[in-house]
Design a protein around this motif. Structure first.
Motif, PDB file in Angstrom:
ATOM      1  N   HIS A  87      13.943 -20.053   4.751  1.00  0.00           N
ATOM      2  CA  HIS A  87      13.004 -21.131   4.474  1.00  0.00           C
ATOM      3  C   HIS A  87      13.641 -22.095   3.488  1.00  0.00           C
ATOM      4  N   PHE A  88      13.396 -23.399   3.688  1.00  0.00           N
ATOM      5  CA  PHE A  88      14.028 -24.422   2.859  1.00  0.00           C
ATOM      6  C   PHE A  88      12.961 -25.273   2.184  1.00  0.00           C
ATOM      7  N   ARG A  89      13.333 -25.841   1.078  1.00  0.00           N
ATOM      8  CA  ARG A  89      12.542 -26.850   0.379  1.00  0.00           C
ATOM      9  C   ARG A  89      13.411 -28.082   0.219  1.00  0.00           C
ATOM     10  N   VAL A  90      12.950 -29.199   0.779  1.00  0.00           N
ATOM     11  CA  VAL A  90      13.752 -30.418   0.827  1.00  0.00           C
ATOM     12  C   VAL A  90      12.994 -31.541   0.143  1.00  0.00           C
ATOM     13  N   ASP A  91      13.729 -32.599  -0.210  1.00  0.00           N
ATOM     14  CA  ASP A  91      13.147 -33.791  -0.815  1.00  0.00           C
ATOM     15  C   ASP A  91      12.855 -34.823   0.287  1.00  0.00           C
ATOM     16  N   PRO A  92      12.290 -35.977  -0.052  1.00  0.00           N
ATOM     17  CA  PRO A  92      12.007 -36.982   0.993  1.00  0.00           C
ATOM     18  C   PRO A  92      13.235 -37.482   1.734  1.00  0.00           C
ATOM     19  N   PHE A  93      14.439 -37.273   1.204  1.00  0.00           N
ATOM     20  CA  PHE A  93      15.671 -37.712   1.870  1.00  0.00           C
ATOM     21  C   PHE A  93      16.338 -36.580   2.638  1.00  0.00           C
ATOM     22  N   ASP A  94      15.602 -35.459   2.873  1.00  0.00           N
ATOM     23  CA  ASP A  94      16.092 -34.293   3.624  1.00  0.00           C
ATOM     24  C   ASP A  94      17.264 -33.607   2.940  1.00  0.00           C
ATOM     25  N   SER A  95      17.368 -33.725   1.644  1.00  0.00           N
ATOM     26  CA  SER A  95      18.371 -32.973   0.881  1.00  0.00           C
ATOM     27  C   SER A  95      17.763 -31.644   0.453  1.00  0.00           C
ATOM     28  N   ILE A  96      18.562 -30.574   0.572  1.00  0.00           N
ATOM     29  CA  ILE A  96      18.068 -29.232   0.288  1.00  0.00           C
ATOM     30  C   ILE A  96      17.954 -29.053  -1.224  1.00  0.00           C
ATOM     31  N   LEU A  97      16.753 -28.692  -1.665  1.00  0.00           N
ATOM     32  CA  LEU A  97      16.510 -28.413  -3.084  1.00  0.00           C
ATOM     33  C   LEU A  97      16.387 -26.932  -3.370  1.00  0.00           C
ATOM     34  N   GLY A  98      15.970 -26.139  -2.394  1.00  0.00           N
ATOM     35  CA  GLY A  98      15.798 -24.710  -2.604  1.00  0.00           C
ATOM     36  C   GLY A  98      15.837 -23.974  -1.283  1.00  0.00           C
ATOM     37  N   VAL A  99      16.116 -22.683  -1.362  1.00  0.00           N
ATOM     38  CA  VAL A  99      16.211 -21.848  -0.173  1.00  0.00           C
ATOM     39  C   VAL A  99      15.644 -20.476  -0.506  1.00  0.00           C
ATOM     40  N   ALA A 100      14.995 -19.857   0.465  1.00  0.00           N
ATOM     41  CA  ALA A 100      14.445 -18.506   0.330  1.00  0.00           C
ATOM     42  C   ALA A 100      14.699 -17.754   1.624  1.00  0.00           C
ATOM     43  N   MET A 101      15.062 -16.490   1.505  1.00  0.00           N
ATOM     44  CA  MET A 101      15.380 -15.693   2.694  1.00  0.00           C
ATOM     45  C   MET A 101      15.123 -14.230   2.414  1.00  0.00           C
ATOM     46  N   ILE A 102      14.908 -13.492   3.496  1.00  0.00           N
ATOM     47  CA  ILE A 102      14.732 -12.040   3.441  1.00  0.00           C
ATOM     48  C   ILE A 102      16.071 -11.389   3.759  1.00  0.00           C
ATOM     49  N   CYS A 103      16.527 -10.508   2.882  1.00  0.00           N
ATOM     50  CA  CYS A 103      17.835  -9.853   3.012  1.00  0.00           C
ATOM     51  C   CYS A 103      17.609  -8.387   3.345  1.00  0.00           C
ATOM     52  N   GLU A 104      18.054  -7.990   4.521  1.00  0.00           N
ATOM     53  CA  GLU A 104      17.922  -6.611   4.990  1.00  0.00           C
ATOM     54  C   GLU A 104      19.281  -6.074   5.378  1.00  0.00           C
ATOM     55  N   PRO A 105      19.502  -4.768   5.250  1.00  0.00           N
ATOM     56  CA  PRO A 105      20.762  -4.189   5.724  1.00  0.00           C
ATOM     57  C   PRO A 105      20.797  -4.113   7.236  1.00  0.00           C
ATOM     58  N   ARG A 106      21.971  -4.272   7.797  1.00  0.00           N
ATOM     59  CA  ARG A 106      22.118  -4.191   9.246  1.00  0.00           C
ATOM     60  C   ARG A 106      22.212  -2.734   9.673  1.00  0.00           C
ATOM     61  N   PRO A 107      21.770  -2.401  10.880  1.00  0.00           N
ATOM     62  CA  PRO A 107      21.793  -0.986  11.318  1.00  0.00           C
ATOM     63  C   PRO A 107      23.195  -0.407  11.386  1.00  0.00           C
ATOM     64  N   ASN A 108      24.216  -1.209  11.681  1.00  0.00           N
ATOM     65  CA  ASN A 108      25.562  -0.671  11.827  1.00  0.00           C
ATOM     66  C   ASN A 108      26.310  -0.618  10.500  1.00  0.00           C
ATOM     67  N   ASP A 109      25.594  -0.846   9.381  1.00  0.00           N
ATOM     68  CA  ASP A 109      26.263  -0.769   8.085  1.00  0.00           C
ATOM     69  C   ASP A 109      26.541   0.659   7.655  1.00  0.00           C
ATOM     70  N   LEU A 110      25.973   1.649   8.316  1.00  0.00           N
ATOM     71  CA  LEU A 110      26.110   3.029   7.884  1.00  0.00           C
ATOM     72  C   LEU A 110      27.253   3.734   8.604  1.00  0.00           C
ATOM     73  N   SER A 111      28.330   3.020   8.840  1.00  0.00           N
ATOM     74  CA  SER A 111      29.477   3.622   9.525  1.00  0.00           C
ATOM     75  C   SER A 111      30.333   4.390   8.528  1.00  0.00           C
ATOM     76  N   ILE A 112      31.076   5.365   9.033  1.00  0.00           N
ATOM     77  CA  ILE A 112      31.940   6.193   8.195  1.00  0.00           C
ATOM     78  C   ILE A 112      33.267   5.476   8.005  1.00  0.00           C
ATOM     79  N   VAL A 113      33.689   5.364   6.769  1.00  0.00           N
ATOM     80  CA  VAL A 113      34.938   4.689   6.441  1.00  0.00           C
ATOM     81  C   VAL A 113      35.916   5.727   5.913  1.00  0.00           C
ATOM     82  N   LYS A 114      37.113   5.777   6.508  1.00  0.00           N
ATOM     83  CA  LYS A 114      38.147   6.723   6.096  1.00  0.00           C
ATOM     84  C   LYS A 114      39.258   5.978   5.377  1.00  0.00           C
ATOM     85  N   LEU A 115      39.941   6.715   4.514  1.00  0.00           N
ATOM     86  CA  LEU A 115      40.964   6.098   3.689  1.00  0.00           C
ATOM     87  C   LEU A 115      42.199   5.732   4.492  1.00  0.00           C
TER      88      LEU A 115
END
Length: 805
Positions: A402-430
């Motif tokens: 979601h964005f908050r802009v001024d009358p000239f369409d310049s971005i003044l603020g931003v809001a977003m929902i941050c969630e982990p992705r399902p494939n982030d739980l992969s096993i990492v080996k050295l």
């Protein structure tokens, strides 16, 4: 879900530019004579005693020469000028009296923490019930020898409303901006405020959802505790590390304040890295992620597409407000420990059972090429990990922010929902190849370095609150402030730094030093420190300044470079110094065998009847022959070996002697140059002394001038003098002429009455007429007398002013 951005936003409260620049109004005030005292004896700390058991940090340092201290009793800020290492290297002097800064509005909360921004122009005053920013320089008014500085409340509508449900957990200045403030709150939202624009409106808002849909976890995994910004290393500078109470770590990347400034070399490095390893990968997922990162870099830093690879004349880049329109930042994590065994299929998770209690604080430290993460637990343990791989930006496609802009369409603020992705739980080996991990969107794994137990005294029903700080000179050294005092933890093993330096030493555990102890016994709870700040100068000296709850200031000097330097650095220095002569290939001049001499004894063991044997007999000749044989084998041959060695090493010795002679000649030439320069310096010093004496004579002659001892007129005296001059030149002449005219009219009037008016008419006119004439005459006489008195007084004043001039 409500994001807090309204279409009809109020008018932004933009601070004046004069609030960020030093004011000249206070310079005209008379300055008191400063007295330099030891910092621990400064009178500002005498009234700082408190019995509150809540951990506080009421001290801050601007990194140069000013120390700030908040006085909770007087509700004011002390700005103390300090001198490090003067007059002796171990001392810290402070100027007394200190400059007192008073907020222009009465604070309605108790200050628990102060923090200064990067340029030293604004100070943060934080408490459990309020948060405000204090401009240290600006339009100030002097009152009772104090400076009244402008303060502004931050986030009062979000955090400190009437319900007071949302609490602030951690507040930090952004390391690449002077005006941006990051706040992590108890509602699992991370917010960025731009204090140069609208203070009451936030710039960026990230709603953290650590648990994916359809997966249940315990309550501790969704309660944030602390956060930290990343350091100056690749994508770490755009990362935010978030700690939860169960010890799990998450990463937000990229998070960039609008208008923050970064080095050209840093941005160009990750831009080239994304082109080299991401676009040329054989994995389509890696190509997609690298394309997203490249497009984000080009939109945030437009100069990348218009400048060559070297950057031209650009030294820094300013971030533009351009987040992704159709993707939200993914919450990477929880970060897991790397799996070191090939083929092991179990998850390598963070083991929360290794530490007691709950996670209370977090620290990020960047040491060369290593990103060190330190987690403090309430039981008094430190969990030290390092990132085994680099952080890379990850977005969740399809989640529109979601964005908050001024009358000239310049971005003044931003809001977003941050969630982990399902494939982030992969096993990492050295031992995985880089092609299987680079730009695939996996969270960076952790490499466990150590778990340090501070061995704090066990007190019933009390959990320790640990605060951690990085040494300003050596990032391998970490200070831990707790209820029992201050400890120092020095890291000796860093994986990536060890590979770069070429040192193959084994992994060493960190060293723990007790810097300060406030524990008096196990029966009573030790009072916490009310302030802590590390100081350092440009000569490599460092100090620790602490403030106890009893109002005592503690100053400790640290031997940073000698005793607390990591061991691998000392070993590298020693190895280079020892291997230096070997690399030259210098052979030994005389072997150890020759220097040891012959090992066999000259006289062999003989029989007791040897003395009775004659020399010319057969036994005697045989014995002598045996003696000569032993002498020849041991001493003559040894002498031949010595002669051969000396003859062989003769040219080498001559070379060494010639080298020594050449070095001696160079040293003599350098000494002659030094002597010549010494003579020149002595001549310059003599001329400077003579010139100084001449200046002193001229100064003394100037002091003897008659006009020097006269004090100049003040502003009020100058104004009064100008009024007197104007009055003497204009109004005095007018008064004199008016007085003369009145006197002439009075004489004419009296004479006309006596000559022309007959005695009978005067009687007929009656008493009333005579009364009016007498009244007018009395008024004229009184006015003439007043004018004459005023004339005499003004004449005296003019004479006094002329005599003064």
């Amino acid at each position: 879900m409500r994001f807090g951005f309204n279409s009809s936003s109020p008018e932004p409260n933009i601070p004046d530019r004069s609030a960020l620049t030093p004011s000249s109004s206070s310079s005209s005030a008379p300055k008191e004579e400063l007295q330099w005292l030891p910092l621990r004896h400064h009178p500002a700390f005498s009234a700082a005693a408190t019995n509150d058991q809540m951990p506080r940090n009421l001290m801050a340092w601007d990194g140069a020469s000013r120390l700030y201290f908040w006085d909770s009793h007087k509700q004011c800020l002390h700005r103390i000028s300090v001198r490090l290492g003067e007059p002796d290297p171990a001392s810290v002097l402070a100027a007394s009296p200190s400059k007192v800064l008073q907020p222009d509005e009465q604070l309605g909360f108790v200050v628990n923490k102060i923090s200064i921004n990067r340029n030293g122009l604004a100070l943060l005053l934080a408490g459990t019930d309020g948060l405000c920013m204090m401009y240290l320089y600006g339009r100030t008014s002097t009152k009772d020898n104090t400076l009244t500085c402008r303060t502004a409340s931050i986030g009062s509508e979000i955090y400190f409303n009437t319900n007071n449900i949302i609490r602030t957990l951690q507040i930090l200045w952004h390391p690449y901006s002077d005006t941006h403030l990051g706040i992590l709150s108890s509602d699992s939202v991370f917010r960025l405020f731009d204090l140069s624009a609208a203070i009451k409106q936030l710039e960026q808002e990230y709603f953290l959802e650590p648990v994916t849909r359809g997966r249940s976890k315990n309550a501790a995994s969704i309660c944030p505790v602390d956060f930290s910004f990343g350091g100056d290393h690749l994508w770490d500078r755009f990362s935010v590390f978030i700690l939860y109470s169960d010890g799990s770590l998450y990463v937000l990347c990229p998070v960039v304040p609008f208008g923050s400034v970064y080095k050209w070399e840093s941005i160009s490095e990750i831009y080239i890295d994304a082109h080299t390893f991401g676009l040329k990968s054989t994995n389509s997922k890696a190509v997609t992620n690298s394309n997203l990162a490249i497009s984000w870099l080009e939109a945030t830093f437009p100069e990348l597409t218009h400048q060559p690879a070297e950057g031209g004349n650009i030294a820094a880049l300013k971030a533009q407000a351009h987040p992704s329109l159709d993707a939200s930042i993914s919450l990477q994590g929880p970060l897991r420990r790397v799996c070191q065994v090939q083929g092991k299929e179990e998850e390598a998770e963070l083991q929360a059972a290794e530490c007691e209690g709950r996670a209370v604080s977090f620290l990020y430290s960047n040491v060369s090429k290593d990103s060190v993460l330190v987690t403090a637990w309430s039981g008094g343990q430190l969990q030290i990990d390092a990132l085994a791989d680099e952080i890379q930006p990850v977005w969740s496609l399809g989640s529109r922010p979601h964005f908050r802009v001024d009358p000239f369409d310049s971005i003044l603020g931003v809001a977003m929902i941050c969630e982990p992705r399902p494939n982030d739980l992969s096993i990492v080996k050295l031992d995985q190849p880089p092609d299987e991990t680079v730009w695939l969107g996996h969270p960076p794994p952790l490499l466990r370095l150590a778990i340090v137990d501070l061995a704090l005294p066990g007190i019933r029903e009390s959990n320790y609150h640990l605060s951690m700080f990085v040494d300003p000179l050596i990032p391998e050294q970490i200070y831990v402030v707790h209820n029992g005092g201050i400890d120092s933890v020095v890291l000796h093993f860093l994986p990536f730094t060890r590979q770069i330096s070429g040192n193959d030493e084994t992994m060493r555990t960190p060293s723990v030093y007790s810097v300060l102890s406030t524990c008096q016994g196990e029966s009573s709870s030790p009072p916490p420190l009310c302030g802590f700040v590390p100081l350092a100068d440009s000569f490599g000296r460092s100090w620790i300044v602490g403030l106890t709850s009893f109002g005592e200031c503690i100053v400790l000097e640290l031997e940073t470079w000698n005793s607390l330097l990591p061991v691998h650095v000392l070993k590298e220095k020693n190895s280079t110094s020892l291997e230096g002569p070997k690399a030259v290939g210098t052979p030994t001049i005389i072997s150890r065998e020759l220097l040891g001499g012959p090992k066999i004894v000259l006289v062999p063991p003989s029989s007791p009847n040897l003395r009775s044997v004659a020399a010319d007999s057969i036994d005697g000749r045989q014995t002598l022959h045996q003696y000569f044989k032993l002498f020849h084998e041991n001493y003559v041959e040894y002498a031949h070996k010595v002669y051969f060695e000396l003859e062989r090493h003769g040219p080498h010795l001559k070379k060494i002697i010639d080298d020594q002679h050449s070095r001696l000649h160079e040293a003599q030439q350098k000494l002659s140059k030094v002597e010549q320069k010494q003579e020149i310096l002595e001549d310059r010093i003599d001329r400077a002394i003579q010139f100084h004496s001449v200046l002193e004579e001229r100064l003394q002659s100037f002091r003897n001038l008659p006009g020097v001892h006269k004090k100049p007129l003040s502003k009020a005296e100058r104004e009064f003098k100008s009024q007197l001059d104007r009055f003497s030149q204009l109004e005095l002449d007018a008064l004199r002429s008016s007085i003369g005219a009145l006197n002439a009219r009075l004489k004419r009037y009296t004479s006309s009455l006596q000559s022309n008016v007959p005695k009978q008419q005067r009687q007929i006119s009656g008493r009333r007429k005579n009364y009016v004439q007498d009244d007018e005459i009395s008024h004229l006489r009184s006015s003439v007398e007043k004018l004459s008195l005023l004339n005499t007084e003004n004449t005296k004043k003019v004479k006094v002013v002329e005599s003064a001039l």
